[in-house]
Design a protein around this motif. Structure first.
Motif, PDB file in Angstrom:
ATOM      1  N   ARG A 172       0.840  -1.217   0.000  1.00 27.93           N
ATOM      2  CA  ARG A 172       0.000   0.000   0.000  1.00 27.93           C
ATOM      3  C   ARG A 172       0.867   1.255   0.000  1.00 27.93           C
ATOM      4  O   ARG A 172       0.580   2.218  -0.701  1.00 27.93           O
ATOM      5  CB  ARG A 172      -0.951  -0.012   1.188  1.00 27.93           C
ATOM      6  CG  ARG A 172      -2.080  -1.030   1.057  1.00 27.93           C
ATOM      7  CD  ARG A 172      -3.170  -0.848   2.110  1.00 27.93           C
ATOM      8  NE  ARG A 172      -2.713  -1.054   3.471  1.00 27.93           N
ATOM      9  CZ  ARG A 172      -2.617  -2.242   4.071  1.00 27.93           C
ATOM     10  NH1 ARG A 172      -2.952  -3.337   3.415  1.00 27.93           N
ATOM     11  NH2 ARG A 172      -2.190  -2.336   5.320  1.00 27.93           N
ATOM     12  N   VAL A 173       1.941   1.241   0.774  1.00 29.74           N
ATOM     13  CA  VAL A 173       2.846   2.393   0.811  1.00 29.74           C
ATOM     14  C   VAL A 173       3.473   2.600  -0.564  1.00 29.74           C
ATOM     15  O   VAL A 173       3.503   3.728  -1.081  1.00 29.74           O
ATOM     16  CB  VAL A 173       3.945   2.198   1.877  1.00 29.74           C
ATOM     17  CG1 VAL A 173       4.984   3.313   1.791  1.00 29.74           C
ATOM     18  CG2 VAL A 173       3.336   2.134   3.265  1.00 29.74           C
ATOM     19  N   ASP A 174       3.961   1.530  -1.157  1.00 30.17           N
ATOM     20  CA  ASP A 174       4.597   1.632  -2.472  1.00 30.17           C
ATOM     21  C   ASP A 174       3.621   2.170  -3.518  1.00 30.17           C
ATOM     22  O   ASP A 174       4.011   2.975  -4.379  1.00 30.17           O
ATOM     23  CB  ASP A 174       5.153   0.272  -2.900  1.00 30.17           C
ATOM     24  CG  ASP A 174       6.276  -0.207  -1.988  1.00 30.17           C
ATOM     25  OD1 ASP A 174       6.846   0.618  -1.237  1.00 30.17           O
ATOM     26  OD2 ASP A 174       6.568  -1.423  -2.013  1.00 30.17           O
ATOM     27  N   SER A 228       4.532  10.180  -7.049  1.00 26.08           N
ATOM     28  CA  SER A 228       5.453  10.430  -8.165  1.00 26.08           C
ATOM     29  C   SER A 228       4.712  10.797  -9.444  1.00 26.08           C
ATOM     30  O   SER A 228       5.226  11.546 -10.266  1.00 26.08           O
ATOM     31  CB  SER A 228       6.327   9.205  -8.430  1.00 26.08           C
ATOM     32  OG  SER A 228       7.214   9.013  -7.362  1.00 26.08           O
ATOM     33  N   ALA A 229       3.493  10.276  -9.582  1.00 27.44           N
ATOM     34  CA  ALA A 229       2.685  10.563 -10.777  1.00 27.44           C
ATOM     35  C   ALA A 229       1.947  11.898 -10.670  1.00 27.44           C
ATOM     36  O   ALA A 229       1.234  12.282 -11.596  1.00 27.44           O
ATOM     37  CB  ALA A 229       1.692   9.433 -11.023  1.00 27.44           C
ATOM     38  N   GLY A 230       2.115  12.580  -9.521  1.00 23.07           N
ATOM     39  CA  GLY A 230       1.521  13.906  -9.406  1.00 23.07           C
ATOM     40  C   GLY A 230       0.345  14.032  -8.454  1.00 23.07           C
ATOM     41  O   GLY A 230      -0.238  15.106  -8.327  1.00 23.07           O
ATOM     42  N   THR A 231      -0.035  12.951  -7.802  1.00 21.77           N
ATOM     43  CA  THR A 231      -1.133  13.029  -6.834  1.00 21.77           C
ATOM     44  C   THR A 231      -0.707  13.919  -5.675  1.00 21.77           C
ATOM     45  O   THR A 231       0.367  13.715  -5.105  1.00 21.77           O
ATOM     46  CB  THR A 231      -1.499  11.625  -6.309  1.00 21.77           C
ATOM     47  OG1 THR A 231      -1.871  10.809  -7.416  1.00 21.77           O
ATOM     48  CG2 THR A 231      -2.632  11.680  -5.291  1.00 21.77           C
ATOM     49  N   PRO A 232      -1.512  14.909  -5.307  1.00 15.36           N
ATOM     50  CA  PRO A 232      -1.157  15.768  -4.169  1.00 15.36           C
ATOM     51  C   PRO A 232      -1.128  14.956  -2.873  1.00 15.36           C
ATOM     52  O   PRO A 232      -1.890  14.002  -2.705  1.00 15.36           O
ATOM     53  CB  PRO A 232      -2.286  16.799  -4.115  1.00 15.36           C
ATOM     54  CG  PRO A 232      -3.016  16.682  -5.405  1.00 15.36           C
ATOM     55  CD  PRO A 232      -2.760  15.306  -5.943  1.00 15.36           C
ATOM     56  N   PRO A 233      -0.251  15.330  -1.937  1.00 15.80           N
ATOM     57  CA  PRO A 233      -0.154  14.586  -0.683  1.00 15.80           C
ATOM     58  C   PRO A 233      -1.493  14.401   0.024  1.00 15.80           C
ATOM     59  O   PRO A 233      -1.758  13.319   0.568  1.00 15.80           O
ATOM     60  CB  PRO A 233       0.810  15.425   0.159  1.00 15.80           C
ATOM     61  CG  PRO A 233       1.671  16.108  -0.846  1.00 15.80           C
ATOM     62  CD  PRO A 233       0.754  16.398  -2.012  1.00 15.80           C
ATOM     63  N   ALA A 234      -2.343  15.394   0.007  1.00 18.41           N
ATOM     64  CA  ALA A 234      -3.630  15.302   0.705  1.00 18.41           C
ATOM     65  C   ALA A 234      -4.547  14.240   0.102  1.00 18.41           C
ATOM     66  O   ALA A 234      -5.487  13.780   0.754  1.00 18.41           O
ATOM     67  CB  ALA A 234      -4.328  16.657   0.701  1.00 18.41           C
ATOM     68  N   LYS A 235      -4.277  13.821  -1.111  1.00 20.11           N
ATOM     69  CA  LYS A 235      -5.115  12.815  -1.786  1.00 20.11           C
ATOM     70  C   LYS A 235      -4.570  11.392  -1.629  1.00 20.11           C
ATOM     71  O   LYS A 235      -5.167  10.447  -2.126  1.00 20.11           O
ATOM     72  CB  LYS A 235      -5.235  13.141  -3.280  1.00 20.11           C
ATOM     73  CG  LYS A 235      -5.848  14.479  -3.585  1.00 20.11           C
ATOM     74  CD  LYS A 235      -7.325  14.423  -3.460  1.00 20.11           C
ATOM     75  CE  LYS A 235      -7.915  15.762  -3.915  1.00 20.11           C
ATOM     76  NZ  LYS A 235      -9.328  15.829  -3.719  1.00 20.11           N
ATOM     77  N   LEU A 236      -3.441  11.254  -0.954  1.00 20.44           N
ATOM     78  CA  LEU A 236      -2.868   9.917  -0.760  1.00 20.44           C
ATOM     79  C   LEU A 236      -3.656   9.162   0.304  1.00 20.44           C
ATOM     80  O   LEU A 236      -4.148   9.748   1.265  1.00 20.44           O
ATOM     81  CB  LEU A 236      -1.401  10.025  -0.343  1.00 20.44           C
ATOM     82  CG  LEU A 236      -0.458  10.673  -1.360  1.00 20.44           C
ATOM     83  CD1 LEU A 236       0.949  10.790  -0.768  1.00 20.44           C
ATOM     84  CD2 LEU A 236      -0.425   9.893  -2.657  1.00 20.44           C
ATOM     85  N   ALA A 237      -3.748   7.853   0.142  1.00 24.76           N
ATOM     86  CA  ALA A 237      -4.484   6.995   1.072  1.00 24.76           C
ATOM     87  C   ALA A 237      -3.535   6.511   2.167  1.00 24.76           C
ATOM     88  O   ALA A 237      -2.893   5.467   2.039  1.00 24.76           O
ATOM     89  CB  ALA A 237      -5.098   5.812   0.321  1.00 24.76           C
ATOM     90  N   THR A 238      -3.437   7.283   3.242  1.00 23.48           N
ATOM     91  CA  THR A 238      -2.490   6.980   4.306  1.00 23.48           C
ATOM     92  C   THR A 238      -3.171   6.710   5.654  1.00 23.48           C
ATOM     93  O   THR A 238      -2.479   6.473   6.642  1.00 23.48           O
ATOM     94  CB  THR A 238      -1.505   8.139   4.498  1.00 23.48           C
ATOM     95  OG1 THR A 238      -2.241   9.310   4.858  1.00 23.48           O
ATOM     96  CG2 THR A 238      -0.700   8.395   3.232  1.00 23.48           C
ATOM     97  N   ALA A 239      -4.486   6.731   5.689  1.00 26.23           N
ATOM     98  CA  ALA A 239      -5.202   6.546   6.959  1.00 26.23           C
ATOM     99  C   ALA A 239      -4.812   5.221   7.599  1.00 26.23           C
ATOM    100  O   ALA A 239      -4.765   4.180   6.937  1.00 26.23           O
ATOM    101  CB  ALA A 239      -6.707   6.593   6.729  1.00 26.23           C
TER     102      ALA A 239
END
Length: 182
Positions: A43-45, A52-63
């Motif tokens: 999931r992290v990878d 790297s593809a441009g997704t803003p940090p706030a849109k990452l699934a890190t919950a």
């Protein structure tokens, strides 16, 4: 033979591991080893790829990520990650304010490498507060790679040295080329 019988009966059979001790015990050479895998790290990878593809940090699934996932994330950031990139990550994930020394160390290593100066006041606090060589060695080593970083490290170390264990002092002395007389 008694060990192998006990191994099979008491450890391998109940666990249903499918492990074949014969290939390790009775056959020459090393048997093939299965590559370990982790769904959590996968999931992290995936999120690193999205970043790297441009997704803003706030849109990452890190919950729900745990320390090891955050460390993998920070260590997995692209080598060309800029100070601006780190500022965006910090605005979302608040690495600079983390209370976890493992995460802080991984974060500060990235901040030093990218010359993310906004992290340096917290880095200074960290270096003064934390005396474990495990954390100090990589940070001072990274700082010593540039003239500006080494000057920062020497200034902070002059404040922090007395609070470090002698083993940590000796290590950092070696990294910075310092001595007790300096």
């Amino acid at each position: 033979e008694a060990f192998v019988a006990t191994l099979r009966r008491d450890l391998l059979a109940p666990a249903g591991s499918g492990f074949d001790p014969d290939s390790w015990i009775y056959r020459p050479g090393l048997p093939p080893i299965a590559e370990p895998s982790s769904a959590a790290f996968t999931r992290v990878d995936r999120e690193l790829e999205r970043l790297s593809a441009g997704t803003p940090p706030a849109k990452l699934a890190t919950a729900g990520w745990v320390t090891q996932q955050w460390m993998r994330f920070l260590r997995g950031l692209a080598a060309n990650t800029t100070a601006a990139d780190l500022a965006a990550l910090d605005a979302t994930f608040h690495f600079n304010e983390s209370g976890n020394t493992e995460i802080q160390t991984a974060w500060f290593l990235r901040a030093i490498a990218a010359d993310h100066r906004a992290a340096f006041p917290r880095l200074e606090e960290f270096l003064i507060k934390v005396g474990r060589r495990k954390f100090l060695r990589p940070l001072y080593t990274e700082l010593a790679k540039t003239l500006q970083g080494k000057a920062f490290a020497q200034r902070v170390y002059a404040k922090a040295r007395a609070g470090y264990h002698s083993v940590s002092q000796n290590t950092v002395d070696g990294i910075l080329g310092a001595s007790k007389a300096d």
